[in-house]
Design an enzyme around this catalytic site. Structure first.
Site, mmCIF file in Angstrom:
data_model
loop_
_atom_site.group_PDB
_atom_site.id
_atom_site.type_symbol
_atom_site.label_atom_id
_atom_site.label_comp_id
_atom_site.label_asym_id
_atom_site.label_seq_id
_atom_site.Cartn_x
_atom_site.Cartn_y
_atom_site.Cartn_z
ATOM 1 N N ARG A 185 -52.430 55.244 -33.313
ATOM 2 C CA ARG A 185 -52.197 55.500 -31.886
ATOM 3 C C ARG A 185 -52.062 57.006 -31.692
ATOM 4 N NH1 ARG A 185 -48.317 58.411 -32.544
ATOM 5 N NH2 ARG A 185 -47.940 58.390 -30.312
ATOM 6 N N GLY A 186 -52.014 57.400 -30.395
ATOM 7 C CA GLY A 186 -52.029 58.825 -30.075
ATOM 8 C C GLY A 186 -53.476 59.190 -29.750
ATOM 9 N N ALA A 187 -53.659 59.920 -28.647
ATOM 10 C CA ALA A 187 -55.011 60.134 -28.110
ATOM 11 C C ALA A 187 -56.014 60.709 -29.127
ATOM 12 C CB ALA A 187 -54.915 61.010 -26.859
ATOM 13 N N ARG A 239 -58.671 50.550 -25.754
ATOM 14 C CA ARG A 239 -57.553 51.105 -24.973
ATOM 15 C C ARG A 239 -58.155 51.939 -23.828
ATOM 16 N NH1 ARG A 239 -52.410 53.490 -27.812
ATOM 17 N NH2 ARG A 239 -51.493 52.676 -25.890
ATOM 18 N N GLN A 267 -41.878 55.075 -30.029
ATOM 19 C CA GLN A 267 -42.621 56.095 -30.783
ATOM 20 C C GLN A 267 -41.752 57.324 -31.076
ATOM 21 O OE1 GLN A 267 -43.856 54.375 -28.221
ATOM 22 N NE2 GLN A 267 -46.055 54.096 -28.346
ATOM 23 N N ASP A 303 -52.603 62.127 -22.654
ATOM 24 C CA ASP A 303 -53.682 61.176 -22.946
ATOM 25 C C ASP A 303 -54.917 61.416 -22.091
ATOM 26 O OD1 ASP A 303 -51.052 59.722 -23.783
ATOM 27 O OD2 ASP A 303 -52.717 58.797 -24.875
ATOM 28 N N ASN A 325 -49.566 60.589 -19.575
ATOM 29 C CA ASN A 325 -48.955 60.544 -20.911
ATOM 30 C C ASN A 325 -48.060 59.312 -20.971
ATOM 31 O OD1 ASN A 325 -48.582 61.761 -23.552
ATOM 32 N ND2 ASN A 325 -46.505 62.261 -22.916
ATOM 33 N N LYS A 326 -47.455 59.107 -22.109
ATOM 34 C CA LYS A 326 -46.619 57.922 -22.333
ATOM 35 C C LYS A 326 -45.641 57.666 -21.189
ATOM 36 C CE LYS A 326 -46.753 55.506 -24.963
ATOM 37 N NZ LYS A 326 -47.505 54.241 -24.697
#
Ligand code: MRU
Length: 349
Positions: free
Chosen positions: A44-46, A89, A197, A238, A248-249
């Protein structure tokens, strides 16, 4: 520790759903397993999902080798694999950026070439994406660290570290560099509900490097700011729109509002691959909604009444008016973002 590693026709991914309790690697021998890993947030993570998808395209091409396809058929099949990967995603644009880059490589291969030529070209492109990500993060760290000229306590949200990229990290890359220069006194890590996270990944990563980190729950950020315990916020992204709106998150928007209220600078660190030059504002960013169970449970235990209605957006959009600066590999962007992002776009051609 590696986030992802390509060797012997296999993509190895650290299983981020098990950290920090277990350090285990997933060996992906086919593109479907990589797609699954992206969906499950094992990777995960862009930037990391972009790089993983690039290697998935290589695995897809290798799988097609047995089918003895002609070049148009091969290109068609690879386009179908690319479409399936795009569906894993929706929010992080780095995924689409990497897949488009891989398809451009496929389409540049001459019709007279064979499958082996396509595989070789794709592998080279995926390795380049992966190596460039590390280099870009190092450049971003240098630019970002220049914003920290005195000892500073910072707050970060989610994980924008080595685990969210191929190596180094975006926001955590900047923090690492500024810390080495003696300008970070403390990192407050929001735990980042629902999937933690911040608690599981950011706290773990920083502790590995002996960078002082203090874990807080998301609802403590305001109080930490009120008590002058942090002087800056830095997060990853993101997807960033042409006007500087930042996805973002989930929870990032709340942190940005709090930072504004307390006159604390709110910085975003993101490579140019996180910018979506096709959308004018954050209103056009697709926001992923995930399973209800992520909200109704905590650490595997159910913490809500059965049948309760749930809303679980995985990301939010912070309006550009709350963003003090955006750190990229090309330098630091400031408001008016429509102008600075237009200039950035010129570099990315
Ligand atoms: O759902 P996730 O864990 O993939 O979300 C990750 C984030 O929101 C990160 O902050 C973002 O991708 C930046 S990564 C350098």
């Amino acid at each position: 520790m590696h986030t992802l590693d390509w060797s012997n026709n296999c993509l190895s991914l650290i299983n981020q759903t098990l950290l920090p309790n277990e350090v285990e690697y997933i060996e992906c021998h086919d593109w479907q397993r990589v797609a699954e890993a992206i969906r499950r947030l094992e990777v995960r993570g862009a930037p990391a999902i972009g790089a993983a998808a690039a290697f998935a395209m290589v695995l897809g091409a290798k799988e097609l080798r047995q089918q003895n396809l002609n070049m148009p058929e091969l290109k068609e099949k690879l386009t179908q694999i690319a479409d399936a990967l795009r569906k894993t995603r929706p929010t992080a644009v780095n995924l689409f950026w990497a897949i488009d880059r891989m398809l451009t490589v496929v389409n540049q291969v001459p019709e007279t070439a064979n499958t082996q030529d396509v595989i070789a070209a794709l592998q080279e492109a995926a390795l380049t994406i992966s190596e460039q990500d590390k280099a870009v993060n190092e450049q971003m760290a240098v630019h970002g660290a220049s914003l920290f000229t005195a000892p500073t306590a910072v707050l970060t949200h989610c994980n924008a570290g080595a685990l969210a990229t191929v190596a180094v990290g975006t926001a955590l890359g900047v923090i690492r560099k500024a810390w080495k220069q003696g300008n970070i006194t403390q990192v407050f890590a929001d735990e980042t509900r629902p999937l933690l996270q911040g608690a599981r990944l950011t706290a773990w990563e920083l502790m590995q490097d002996n960078i002082p980190v203090t874990l807080i729950t998301d609802n403590m950020a305001g109080w930490v700011m009120k008590n002058n315990m942090v002087q800056a916020v830095i997060v990853g992204a993101d997807r960033i729109a042409l006007n500087g709106d930042v996805a973002n998150k989930i929870g990032t928007y709340s942190v940005a509002v709090l930072a504004k209220e307390h006159n604390i600078p709110f910085y975003v660190a993101a490579p140019s691959s996180t910018f979506d030059f096709t959308i004018s504002s954050g209103d056009d960013i697709p926001i992923e909604e995930r399973s209800e169970s992520e909200v109704t449970s905590f650490g595997g235990n159910c913490v809500a009444p059965t049948g309760v209605k749930v809303f679980n957006p995985a990301f939010d959009v912070t309006p550009h008016s709350l963003v003090s600066a955006i750190i990229t590999e090309y330098g630091i962007l400031r408001s008016p973002y429509t102008e600075s992002i237009k200039q950035l776009k010129q570099y990315c051609k």
